[in-house]
Write an enzyme that holds these catalytic residues in place. Structure first.
Site, short mmCIF file in Angstrom:
data_model
loop_
_atom_site.label_atom_id
_atom_site.label_comp_id
_atom_site.label_asym_id
_atom_site.label_seq_id
_atom_site.Cartn_x
_atom_site.Cartn_y
_atom_site.Cartn_z
N TRP A 198 0.98 -1.36 0.18
CA TRP A 198 -0.24 0.05 -0.18
C TRP A 198 1.07 0.97 -0.01
O TRP A 198 0.33 2.48 -0.79
CB TRP A 198 -1.01 0.15 1.13
CG TRP A 198 -1.67 1.27 0.61
CD1 TRP A 198 -2.74 1.25 0.17
CD2 TRP A 198 -1.34 2.65 1.54
NE1 TRP A 198 -3.88 2.79 0.28
CE2 TRP A 198 -2.64 2.75 1.36
CE3 TRP A 198 -0.80 2.39 2.92
CZ2 TRP A 198 -3.07 4.74 1.51
CZ3 TRP A 198 -1.46 4.35 3.65
CH2 TRP A 198 -2.33 5.40 2.49
N ASP A 199 2.09 1.08 0.78
CA ASP A 199 2.54 2.33 0.67
C ASP A 199 4.18 2.11 0.46
O ASP A 199 5.51 2.30 0.54
CB ASP A 199 2.84 3.06 2.02
CG ASP A 199 3.30 4.19 2.30
OD1 ASP A 199 3.15 5.14 1.59
OD2 ASP A 199 4.09 5.11 3.73
N LEU A 200 4.36 1.62 -1.04
CA LEU A 200 5.64 1.18 -1.42
C LEU A 200 6.48 2.56 -2.30
O LEU A 200 6.17 2.45 -2.89
CB LEU A 200 6.50 -0.01 -1.71
CG LEU A 200 7.42 -0.81 -1.94
CD1 LEU A 200 7.86 -0.95 -0.82
CD2 LEU A 200 7.59 -1.40 -3.23
#
Length: 304
Positions: A198-200
């Site tokens: 989700w937050d790479l």
């Protein structure tokens, strides 16, 4: 004494109010309990993110460097240890989980080289290629049971559009939100079942350490996991180190890395879903505008 950065105190107070201030006030005691529980000694200055305090430590039993991550348990963070275990079992290239306290959410993690984030790579296209390879390994893993789902998030987003779109002051922003919502409706029936980070973005990929046997390896950390379609993963790599002229190139490179090049329209829809998500948050938070880089990503992907 545990050093709590002023920036973390301010962030917790701004976004979490009284709960955030209570979390900060409890950090020294929690840190001391975790140091004792896992037999750790501090090994450098504190680090922090938007919602976590990270203490470099050494495990006294074997001298292994590690990182003690302290964060509150919420919808986003609750699945982190579950995801890290799943990726470890699959050899997928995420940071190793060495210990977890379910009650507090504290985690003992493998120490990576915090001096070498992928964001420091001078050749940004090379960084995109590296991130794509890391991401491909992560999304190859099926999501474990019990994680939050993209399907649930999509239902909430689409239900919120009629009310929140009117809170955006700019007519073009309102149009973009409606267009993003229309794209998401086309794919909402098949939200996917892969394990998503989700937050790479480029600061959430660090170099591995030689003393952990990971010299030369780029390692993902700090996931906010959910089960869903890999196309939902591309947005952070377009937004972080933002360059409007590179949006389409990055999108094509990432879809190719993930094996999505034959279904780019689907990946495009899910990327627009991230713009929709952020736009709705901006409307709810009273900002009244979509962030300019988010709007530009949407325009580029929509061919405007």
């Amino acid at each position: 004494m545990i050093d709590i950065p002023d920036e973390l105190i301010a962030t917790q107070s701004q976004y979490n109010g009284a709960a955030g201030r209570a979390f900060v006030a409890a950090l020294p005691g929690l840190a001391e309990r975790c140091l004792e529980r896992w037999g750790l000694r501090p090994d450098g200055p504190s680090m922090y993110g938007m919602c976590a305090l990270v203490l470099p430590v050494v495990r006294e039993a074997d001298g292994r460097p590690a990182a003690l991550k302290l964060q509150s348990v919420d919808e986003e963070t609750a699945g982190e240890p579950v995801a890290l275990r799943a990726w470890a079992d699959a050899g997928a290239g995420a940071v190793e989980l060495l210990g977890h306290d379910p009650e507090s959410g504290a985690m003992l993690l493998e120490r990576l080289d915090e001096r070498r984030p992928l964001s420091g790579e001078a050749d940004v296209r090379k960084a995109v290629t590296v991130l794509g390879a890391v991401l491909a390994r992560l999304v190859a893993v099926p999501a474990p049971e019990g994680l939050r789902t993209l399907g649930g998030a999509v239902e909430r987003m689409l239900a919120a559009v009629p009310e929140r779109v009117g809170l955006l002051a700019d007519a073009e922003d309102r149009r973009l939100v409606e267009d993003c919502a229309a794209a998401v409706r086309e794919v909402a029936g098949e939200p996917g079942d892969r394990l998503l980070h989700w937050d790479l973005h480029y600061d959430n990929v660090l170099a591995g350490r030689a003393d952990a046997g990971r010299a030369g390896e780029w390692v993902a950390l700090d996931p906010k996991p959910l089960a869903g379609d890999p196309g939902f993963e591309l947005f952070p790599a377009l937004d972080n180190l933002f360059d409007a002229d590179e949006v389409v190139w990055r999108f094509d490179a990432l879809t190719e890395a993930l094996g999505l090049e034959r279904d780019r329209e689907r990946a495009r829809a899910w990327t627009l879903g991230r713009v929709l998500q952020n736009g709705l948050w901006a409307a709810e938070g009273g900002e009244g505008r979509i962030a300019p880089d988010h709007a530009e990503i949407a325009r580029r992907l929509l061919g405007r």
